[in-house]
Every structure is written in structure tokens, then in C-alpha cells.
Design a protein around this motif. Structure first.
Motif, PDB file in Angstrom:
ATOM      1  N   SER A   1      -5.484  -3.166  -3.811  1.00 54.59           N
ATOM      2  CA  SER A   1      -6.571  -3.406  -3.604  1.00 54.59           C
ATOM      3  C   SER A   1      -6.423  -4.346  -4.535  1.00 54.59           C
ATOM      4  CB  SER A   1      -8.029  -2.290  -4.346  1.00 54.59           C
ATOM      5  OG  SER A   1      -7.612  -1.662  -3.028  1.00 54.59           O
TER       6      SER A   1
ATOM      7  N   GLU B   1     -10.329   1.415   3.107  1.00 56.48           N
ATOM      8  CA  GLU B   1     -10.283   0.712   2.419  1.00 56.48           C
ATOM      9  C   GLU B   1     -10.896  -0.783   2.002  1.00 56.48           C
ATOM     10  OE1 GLU B   1      -6.816   1.221   3.934  1.00 56.48           O
ATOM     11  OE2 GLU B   1      -5.645   2.957   2.683  1.00 56.48           O
TER      12      GLU B   1
ATOM     13  N   ARG C   1       1.056  -1.238   0.086  1.00 58.00           N
ATOM     14  CA  ARG C   1      -0.225  -0.122  -0.110  1.00 58.00           C
ATOM     15  C   ARG C   1       1.051   1.262   0.005  1.00 58.00           C
ATOM     16  NH1 ARG C   1      -3.446   0.595   5.038  1.00 58.00           N
ATOM     17  NH2 ARG C   1      -2.017  -0.802   5.527  1.00 58.00           N
TER      18      ARG C   1
ATOM     19  N   LYS D   1     -13.958  -1.244  -0.139  1.00 56.41           N
ATOM     20  CA  LYS D   1     -13.435  -0.864  -1.381  1.00 56.41           C
ATOM     21  C   LYS D   1     -12.751  -1.877  -2.671  1.00 56.41           C
ATOM     22  CE  LYS D   1     -12.507   4.923  -1.537  1.00 56.41           C
ATOM     23  NZ  LYS D   1     -11.387   5.465  -1.028  1.00 56.41           N
ATOM     24  N   THR D   2     -11.792  -2.829  -1.639  1.00 57.98           N
ATOM     25  CA  THR D   2     -11.472  -3.367  -1.660  1.00 57.98           C
ATOM     26  C   THR D   2     -12.444  -4.510  -2.049  1.00 57.98           C
ATOM     27  OG1 THR D   2      -9.191  -3.073  -0.802  1.00 57.98           O
ATOM     28  CG2 THR D   2     -10.036  -5.328  -1.528  1.00 57.98           C
TER      29      THR D   2
ATOM     30  N   LEU E   1      -6.275  -2.933   6.864  1.00 53.43           N
ATOM     31  CA  LEU E   1      -6.502  -1.679   5.991  1.00 53.43           C
ATOM     32  C   LEU E   1      -7.661  -1.171   6.722  1.00 53.43           C
ATOM     33  CD1 LEU E   1      -5.387  -3.232   3.704  1.00 53.43           C
ATOM     34  CD2 LEU E   1      -7.113  -3.213   2.598  1.00 53.43           C
TER      35      LEU E   1
ATOM     36  N   TYR F   1      -5.141  -7.387  -3.494  1.00 54.74           N
ATOM     37  CA  TYR F   1      -6.155  -8.616  -2.491  1.00 54.74           C
ATOM     38  C   TYR F   1      -6.822  -8.883  -2.761  1.00 54.74           C
ATOM     39  CZ  TYR F   1      -2.744  -4.690   0.374  1.00 54.74           C
ATOM     40  OH  TYR F   1      -1.909  -4.261   1.374  1.00 54.74           O
ATOM     41  N   ARG F   2      -7.459  -8.878  -3.666  1.00 49.19           N
ATOM     42  CA  ARG F   2      -8.983  -8.842  -4.424  1.00 49.19           C
ATOM     43  C   ARG F   2      -8.482 -10.477  -5.286  1.00 49.19           C
ATOM     44  NH1 ARG F   2     -11.315  -4.222  -5.653  1.00 49.19           N
ATOM     45  NH2 ARG F   2      -9.860  -4.700  -8.307  1.00 49.19           N
TER      46      ARG F   2
ATOM     47  N   SER G   1      -8.847   2.059  -9.857  1.00 47.26           N
ATOM     48  CA  SER G   1      -8.374   1.516  -8.607  1.00 47.26           C
ATOM     49  C   SER G   1      -7.095   1.101  -8.660  1.00 47.26           C
ATOM     50  CB  SER G   1      -8.741   0.198  -8.369  1.00 47.26           C
ATOM     51  OG  SER G   1      -8.263  -0.673  -9.394  1.00 47.26           O
TER      52      SER G   1
END
Lengths: 183, 154
Positions: free
Chosen positions: A75, A152, A3, A155-156, A148, A78-79, A71
Motif C-alpha cells: 500500500s 485494499e 502484495r 486502505k491504500t 486490488l 502504491y501511494r 500499514s
């Protein structure tokens, strides 16, 4: 942490998309720690986390062209990692070790008077996280282990902040109820 | 102050609330014995989930990277990348109609104009034609009257 190095990662991505293959190794170096640690929370051991890491890097290699800069890169990573970890868990049946089976047959709420050693506690806590629902698990892992913020995480995961707060509360309440007076 | 819900105690633990709420919580925990005991239990519980980080050697990471490169489809050439980008754009546009109604409204508006305009033009044209026909008939009548008068006078 990934991040904190968004700008650096964007530069490497552009370099990679221009055709510089060496940038991929630098991207891997940047993301591997976050990916490994998130995967570890899902799959529970280091070897399987490395398998998930390989899958994630393969996806990044093939799909970086589709990354939208609206984005954050962190993020997106992480997804991908969460999805890859869940796919891994679905594909492979995780065999319980003997000790896990022994613990499963014990009472679910363990009294403080029982002689519980550190290793048992870790297994119980890992198991408790595994038993959370998907949404609760995702939120707890991102909030507790990755640090996070709620906005955040929303959004993720692509959901509202109030939904994230609710999931977090439910996750912790459920784990407290399950583990009882152990901790 | 009424005791806040547990959700705020958890968020307070993670310091993930706005400043105003933070001050309110701090003050409340000083005053309310029940909440401060509950907060102590929550802290003790969550500290039990240790955040140990795992890591691997750089050499091992590089061998994973090399395996990935050998498994990967292969880097796309410029033409293929352009094709992929166009396909991705078109796919994205399709989803835009689902998630952004303004695009659907714009398309419907253009469709209405595209169909409506010729119909409107046709109606206007026909009415103008009808007016012109009427004028022509009236002019013809006037012309016939003039001939008749001329003939009559002569």
C-alpha cells in the motif's frame, strides 16, 4: 506481485535499515514491476514510466526509515507511485503526437461504422482514463490493472469503501459514455 | 428481485462482493434479460482495457538503482537516524491530538488536575486554618474564664 511477498519485503526492509545497502537492490527488484505498471497507466509510455520508477526508488531509499509497519508495504509503495506519477504529469507537459491531435479533432463519439484500427482504440482508451478525475483514475487503475480488492484500495487511498465503490462506478460510467459504441 | 444498481454489476464483474451477494447476482442474471444484456455490455467494455504488463531488463534496473544511490542524500548514521526517529515521533504525536481526541482529553484532564488540585488544597487548608483559629479562640475564652473564676474564688 508485491502484495504476495509482504513478509519477504519486511525482512529486506529491516536488513536495509540495519545498514546493508545490498538489500536496496533486492527491494528494487521486488517493487519495480508494480511501480512500472502503475506509472505506465498514468504517464502512458514506457520511457516516462522508467523516470517515475527512478523517482519512486529515490523516495524509498530516503524515506524507508519512516515506513510504519502498521500499514502494508505494498500500500505504501502504491501511494508513493501514484503521487510520483501525478507529480511527473504536473511537471512535464505531455506533448500530443500528431495522431492524438487528429483524434482530438474528430467527433467524440465514434460510430462503429468508422474504420478504427487497434492503435486508435488504445489511444482513445488511454485518453479516456486520463480524463477521469483524480479519485476515479486512482480507483480504476488499482481495481482494474492491479486487481486490488475494494477494502485494499480504501486502505491504500485512505478513504471509505463506499467512496471507493462510488468512484469506481462513476469512472466506468464516464468512460462508457465517452467511448460510446466503440468497444 | 428488484434489479440491482450498476455498481453491483461492476463489482460482480470484478468478483469483489461477498458470497451472499454473489449468489443473488448470479440468480438475478439468469432471470433478468435486461440485466444480463447490460452485464454482457459491461464485460465487453471492460475486457477492452487490456492489462498488458511492461517490464525492463535487470541490467537496466540495476543501473537505475546505482543512479538512485548516487543521487540519494546518503545513508544516515545511527545518531542522525535516532534524531529523525525522535522528530518523527514528536510530529506524529502532534497529529495524534488532531486525529485522536482522547489524547487531547487526557491532556486537558491532567491540566485541570494540575491547576485544580492546588486550588482545592488551598481552600481546604484555609478552612482548616479557620477551624483551628476558632478552636484557639474558644480555648482562649475558656482559659480566661478559668483564670477569672480562680481569681474570683480566691
Amino acid at each position: 506481485m508485491l502484495r504476495q511477498r509482504e513478509a519477504e519485503s519486511l525482512g529486506l526492509i529491516e536488513d536495509f535499515l540495519r545498514g546493508n545497502d545490498d538489500s536496496f537492490a533486492k527491494i528494487a527488484l521486488l517493487v519495480h514491476q508494480d511501480v512500472l505498471n502503475i506509472a505506465y497507466r498514468y504517464v502512458g509510455n514506457i520511457e516516462d514510466s522508467k523516470d517515475v520508477l527512478q523517482e519512486v526508488l529515490l523516495k524509498i531509499y530516503n524515506k524507508l526509515i519512516y515506513f510504519k509497519k502498521e500499514s502494508k508495504f505494498s500500500s505504501w509503495i502504491y501511494r508513493i507511485t501514484m503521487n510520483a506519477s501525478l507529480d511527473f504529469l504536473r511537471k512535464r507537459r505531455r506533448g500530443w503526437c500528431l495522431k492524438d491531435r487528429y483524434l482530438k479533432n474528430r467527433r467524440t463519439t465514434i460510430s462503429l461504422r468508422d474504420d478504427i484500427d487497434i492503435r486508435d482504440k488504445e489511444i482513445i482508451m488511454k485518453k479516456t482514463i486520463e480524463e477521469l478525475s483524480l479519485g476515479q483514475k486512482n480507483v480504476f487503475i488499482l481495481r482494474h490493472y492491479k486487481g486490488l480488492k475494494i477494502n485494499e484500495i480504501s486502505k491504500t487511498l485512505g478513504c471509505s469503501q463506499s467512496s471507493v465503490k462510488t468512484q469506481l462506478k462513476r469512472a466506468i460510467d464516464k468512460m462508457r459514455k465517452k467511448i460510446g459504441g466503440l468497444l | 428481485m428488484k434489479c440491482p444498481s450498476k455498481k453491483y454489476l461492476y463489482l460482480y464483474y470484478y468478483k469483489d462482493i461477498d458470497e451472499k451477494m454473489m449468489l443473488i447476482m448470479e440468480q438475478h442474471l439468469k432471470e433478468c434479460l435486461l440485466c444480463s444484456k447490460e452485464y454482457a455490455k459491461i464485460t465487453n467494455f471492460l475486457l477492452g482495457f487490456k492489462k498488458e504488463e511492461i517490464n525492463i531488463e535487470e541490467s537496466e534496473l540495476l543501473s537505475i538503482v546505482n543512479r538512485v544511490k548516487s543521487k540519494a542524500i546518503g545513508r544516515l548514521g545511527l545518531k542522525e537516524r535516532l534524531k529523525e526517529k525522535v522528530k518523527f515521533f514528536i510530529d506524529g504525536l502532534k497529529w495524534s491530538f488532531v486525529y485522536h481526541p482522547r489524547y487531547a482529553v487526557a491532556v486537558i484532564g491532567i491540566f485541570i488536575i494540575a491547576i485544580g488540585l492546588p486550588i482545592r488544597n488551598k481552600i481546604v487548608f484555609e478552612s482548616e486554618m479557620a477551624e483551628m483559629e476558632l478552636e484557639l479562640v474558644l480555648d482562649l475564652d475558656a482559659f480566661e474564664d478559668d483564670i477569672f473564676l480562680d481569681f474570683y474564688n480566691s
